[in-house]
Design an enzyme around this catalytic site. Structure first.
Site, mmCIF file in Angstrom:
data_model
loop_
_atom_site.group_PDB
_atom_site.id
_atom_site.type_symbol
_atom_site.label_atom_id
_atom_site.label_comp_id
_atom_site.label_asym_id
_atom_site.label_seq_id
_atom_site.Cartn_x
_atom_site.Cartn_y
_atom_site.Cartn_z
ATOM 1 N N CYS A 216 -16.805 -12.837 131.554
ATOM 2 C CA CYS A 216 -18.383 -12.933 131.362
ATOM 3 C C CYS A 216 -19.012 -11.838 132.453
ATOM 4 C CB CYS A 216 -19.042 -14.196 131.807
ATOM 5 S SG CYS A 216 -19.318 -14.271 133.696
ATOM 6 N N ASN B 265 -11.789 -22.019 136.920
ATOM 7 C CA ASN B 265 -13.163 -22.294 136.909
ATOM 8 C C ASN B 265 -13.662 -23.600 137.602
ATOM 9 O OD1 ASN B 265 -11.890 -23.254 134.760
ATOM 10 N ND2 ASN B 265 -14.032 -23.159 133.522
ATOM 11 N N ILE B 266 -14.739 -23.494 138.152
ATOM 12 C CA ILE B 266 -15.206 -24.913 138.928
ATOM 13 C C ILE B 266 -16.605 -25.079 138.407
ATOM 14 C CG2 ILE B 266 -15.345 -25.924 141.234
ATOM 15 C CD1 ILE B 266 -13.482 -23.705 142.284
ATOM 16 N N GLU B 267 -16.797 -26.136 137.575
ATOM 17 C CA GLU B 267 -18.144 -26.521 137.258
ATOM 18 C C GLU B 267 -18.934 -27.336 138.057
ATOM 19 O OE1 GLU B 267 -17.743 -27.612 133.089
ATOM 20 O OE2 GLU B 267 -17.143 -25.603 132.427
ATOM 21 N N CYS C 185 -18.902 -11.692 135.915
ATOM 22 C CA CYS C 185 -17.435 -11.370 136.478
ATOM 23 C C CYS C 185 -17.227 -9.859 136.557
ATOM 24 C CB CYS C 185 -16.421 -12.225 135.813
ATOM 25 S SG CYS C 185 -16.422 -14.065 136.327
ATOM 26 N N CYS D 286 -16.719 -18.927 137.697
ATOM 27 C CA CYS D 286 -15.673 -18.679 136.861
ATOM 28 C C CYS D 286 -14.556 -18.508 137.419
ATOM 29 C CB CYS D 286 -16.087 -17.400 136.041
ATOM 30 S SG CYS D 286 -17.381 -17.608 135.123
ATOM 31 N N GLU E 81 -12.265 -16.078 137.385
ATOM 32 C CA GLU E 81 -12.190 -14.499 137.878
ATOM 33 C C GLU E 81 -12.645 -14.404 139.160
ATOM 34 O OE1 GLU E 81 -13.223 -15.634 134.922
ATOM 35 O OE2 GLU E 81 -13.004 -14.311 133.380
#
Ligand code: THU
Length: 139
Positions: free
Chosen positions: A93, A45-47, A96, A56, A58
Site C-alpha cells: 500500500c 498484517n495485524i488488524e 508501506c 501491514c 511490510e
C-alpha cells in the site's frame, strides 16, 4: 537477485500467513525483509477493531528490523490473498511504500511480489513510488 534467495524469501513470507491476524478483512499478508548484510526479518498484517491501527505485513517487518537496530535493506518479499490463498500479487500500500522510502534507496531496493515459488516479479521501489519524498528532500 539470486533465484534461490528469492525463493527462500517467498517461502518465509508465505509461512507468515499463519500468524496474520485478520478477523475483519480475512486478507492475509506475509513479508520477508532482507537487510544489506543478509539477515531476514519477517512480518504479517495485524488488524484492529478500530480499523485504522491496522499494521501491514511490510511495516511489521520493517518496524521489527528497525527496532533491533537495522537501518540498511536490500529487498522485501510480499505475498497475500483472501483467506491466505495466493491468486494475485499483493502490492504494498502507499503507506508501506513511504516507509520503505525512509530507509531504502528507491533506485536499488527490490520488491518481490509472488504467488508461488515459481511465479514472481521484482520491482524497484522507484518503479512503485516514482518521485517519492524521502530523507534526501529534507537534507
Ligand atoms: N495489507 C498489508 O498487510 N499490506 C499491504 O501492503 C496491503 C494491505 C493488509 C492490511 C489489512 O489487514 C488487509 O491487508 C486488507 O487491507
Amino acid at each position: 537477485m539470486d533465484r534461490e534467495l528469492v525463493q527462500k524469501m517467498i517461502n518465509l513470507a508465505t509461512e507468515q500467513l499463519k500468524y496474520s491476524y485478520t478477523p475483519y478483512s480475512h486478507f492475509k499478508v506475509g513479508a520477508a525483509l532482507l537487510t544489506k548484510e543478509g539477515k531476514l526479518y519477517t512480518g504479517c498484517n495485524i488488524e484492529n477493531a478500530a480499523y485504522t491501527p491496522t499494521n501491514c505485513a511490510e511495516r511489521t517487518a520493517f518496524f521489527k528490523a528497525v527496532s533491533e537496530g537495522e537501518r540498511e535493506f536490500q529487498a522485501i518479499c510480499v505475498v497475500g490473498g483472501k483467506d491466505g490463498v495466493l491468486t494475485e500479487y499483493a502490492a504494498p500500500c502507499g503507506v508501506c511504500r513511504q516507509v520503505m522510502m525512509e530507509f531504502c534507496n528507491p533506485e536499488t531496493f527490490q520488491i518481490i511480489l509472488a504467488t508461488s515459488e515459481e511465479q514472481y516479479e521484482i520491482f524497484t521501489l522507484k518503479e512503485l513510488l516514482p518521485l517519492g519524498f524521502g530523507p534526501d528532500n529534507l537534507a
